[in-house]
Design a protein around this motif. Structure first.
Motif, PDB file in Angstrom:
ATOM      1  N   UNK A 210      83.866  55.023  36.789  1.00  0.00           N
ATOM      2  CA  UNK A 210      85.132  55.629  37.191  1.00  0.00           C
ATOM      3  C   UNK A 210      85.867  54.800  38.246  1.00  0.00           C
ATOM      4  N   UNK A 211      85.202  53.811  38.817  1.00  0.00           N
ATOM      5  CA  UNK A 211      85.817  52.951  39.824  1.00  0.00           C
ATOM      6  C   UNK A 211      86.353  51.641  39.250  1.00  0.00           C
ATOM      7  N   UNK A 212      86.103  51.379  37.972  1.00  0.00           N
ATOM      8  CA  UNK A 212      86.605  50.136  37.381  1.00  0.00           C
ATOM      9  C   UNK A 212      88.125  50.218  37.212  1.00  0.00           C
ATOM     10  N   UNK A 213      88.772  49.089  37.346  1.00  0.00           N
ATOM     11  CA  UNK A 213      90.219  49.034  37.229  1.00  0.00           C
ATOM     12  C   UNK A 213      90.936  49.238  38.542  1.00  0.00           C
ATOM     13  N   UNK A 214      90.210  49.555  39.594  1.00  0.00           N
ATOM     14  CA  UNK A 214      90.801  49.755  40.909  1.00  0.00           C
ATOM     15  C   UNK A 214      90.310  48.725  41.901  1.00  0.00           C
ATOM     16  N   UNK A 215      90.444  49.043  43.169  1.00  0.00           N
ATOM     17  CA  UNK A 215      90.071  48.072  44.202  1.00  0.00           C
ATOM     18  C   UNK A 215      88.562  47.891  44.339  1.00  0.00           C
ATOM     19  N   UNK A 216      87.770  48.784  43.720  1.00  0.00           N
ATOM     20  CA  UNK A 216      86.323  48.666  43.782  1.00  0.00           C
ATOM     21  C   UNK A 216      85.720  48.194  42.463  1.00  0.00           C
ATOM     22  N   UNK A 217      86.528  47.516  41.645  1.00  0.00           N
ATOM     23  CA  UNK A 217      86.028  47.039  40.351  1.00  0.00           C
ATOM     24  C   UNK A 217      84.819  46.120  40.521  1.00  0.00           C
ATOM     25  N   UNK A 218      84.899  45.194  41.477  1.00  0.00           N
ATOM     26  CA  UNK A 218      83.787  44.262  41.681  1.00  0.00           C
ATOM     27  C   UNK A 218      82.507  45.021  42.030  1.00  0.00           C
ATOM     28  N   UNK A 219      82.610  46.026  42.883  1.00  0.00           N
ATOM     29  CA  UNK A 219      81.435  46.810  43.250  1.00  0.00           C
ATOM     30  C   UNK A 219      80.890  47.599  42.056  1.00  0.00           C
ATOM     31  N   UNK A 220      81.803  48.133  41.235  1.00  0.00           N
ATOM     32  CA  UNK A 220      81.365  48.898  40.061  1.00  0.00           C
ATOM     33  C   UNK A 220      80.636  48.006  39.069  1.00  0.00           C
ATOM     34  N   UNK A 221      81.131  46.781  38.876  1.00  0.00           N
ATOM     35  CA  UNK A 221      80.473  45.852  37.960  1.00  0.00           C
ATOM     36  C   UNK A 221      79.155  45.342  38.547  1.00  0.00           C
ATOM     37  N   UNK A 222      79.137  45.133  39.854  1.00  0.00           N
ATOM     38  CA  UNK A 222      77.887  44.776  40.518  1.00  0.00           C
ATOM     39  C   UNK A 222      76.860  45.887  40.318  1.00  0.00           C
ATOM     40  N   UNK A 223      77.311  47.138  40.373  1.00  0.00           N
ATOM     41  CA  UNK A 223      76.412  48.274  40.160  1.00  0.00           C
ATOM     42  C   UNK A 223      75.873  48.280  38.734  1.00  0.00           C
ATOM     43  N   UNK A 224      76.719  47.905  37.770  1.00  0.00           N
ATOM     44  CA  UNK A 224      76.252  47.788  36.381  1.00  0.00           C
ATOM     45  C   UNK A 224      75.136  46.743  36.285  1.00  0.00           C
TER      46      UNK A 224
END
Length: 260
Positions: free
Chosen positions: A37-51
């Motif tokens: 739910x955080x992808x596409x925003x300012x936390x995209x890098x963190x969301x992908x890192x979490x993946x």
């Protein structure tokens, strides 16, 4: 084989593909990604890192499991990614992610690649957030690159690519890309085709374009659900046989993943 699902999807929607791979002899690890739910925003890098972290955790769980650990080839880890899962598997093969790369693409092609570039909006993020449980993101540099998890063959289905830098040569031993003709979510000309063209030419690679739709890789929903509720990802054009499409694609995935 590490199996990464699409944005805001579910691992269970890929059960038919996972079953075919398991019947072939693969041990398939398909985690549920919790920060989409955080992808596409300012936390995209963190969301992908979490993946990436979820894939690493799943891999370690299989290797250390008393039931599976003695039956896996630890030095060969294959990868299968669908949609955003395609980008995730590339990260797991040593690729770099940079938000600015994705932003530059959207500045240049935002109108023609709206399926990728349009922000889903806060309402979508709020709804998706309720599906997650105790997601704790770690500090992540942007751009970032992590040590490879995938060391074998990689198969990407309708992959998302923009924002990914596949240089230097990745840890995969071969790449197969399956694009969906007419895909408006991950348009092949902006995603599947550039992935194929960007990978080091010393890596054996194959590109195939198949007629269908982006969501056809999701297992068919039971009628008892679709008759009560409207699931957009479950709808297909008249005359399109999703089960037949999946059966054919799964056979191609198995052929691309096998060592023989």
């Amino acid at each position: 084989m590490l199996f990464s699902h699409g944005n805001s999807g579910f691992y269970r929607n890929r059960h038919l593909t996972a079953r075919v791979l398991a019947d072939t002899g693969f041990v398939v690890a398909a985690p549920q990604h919790g920060a989409d739910y955080l992808t596409g925003g300012r936390k995209t890098a963190q969301a992908l890192d979490h993946r990436y972290l979820e894939l690493a955790t799943a891999l370690n769980a299989v290797i250390t499991d008393p039931e599976f650990g003695d039956h896996v080839t630890r030095d060969t880890v294959h990868g299968l990614g669908y949609s955003l899962g395609g980008a995730t598997i590339l990260l797991a093969a040593g690729a770099e992610f940079a938000s600015e790369r994705a932003a530059q693409h959207c500045r240049e092609h935002g109108r023609s690649d709206a399926g990728f570039c349009e922000d889903p909006g806060w309402i979508h993020r709020l709804v998706q957030a309720f599906r997650q449980h105790d997601v704790k993101l770690r500090k992540t540099p942007d751009p970032f690159r992590h040590a490879p998890l995938v060391t074998g063959k990689v198969v990407l289905v309708a992959p998302v690519y923009q924002g990914i830098n596949p240089e230097p040569p990745l840890s995969m031993t071969a790449l197969s890309v399956f694009a969906i003709e007419g895909d408006t979510v991950a348009m092949p000309e902006y995603h599947a085709r550039p992935v194929f063209e960007a990978v080091d030419r010393d890596t054996p690679s194959d590109f195939q374009a198949l007629p269908g739709r982006h969501y056809a890789f999701i297992a068919p929903f039971p009628k008892r659900l679709t008759e009560k509720e409207d699931f957009p990802v479950a709808r297909d054009p008249e005359g399109f046989d999703r089960s037949a499409f999946l059966k054919g694609l799964n056979a191609r995935i198995v052929a691309a993943s096998n060592d023989s």
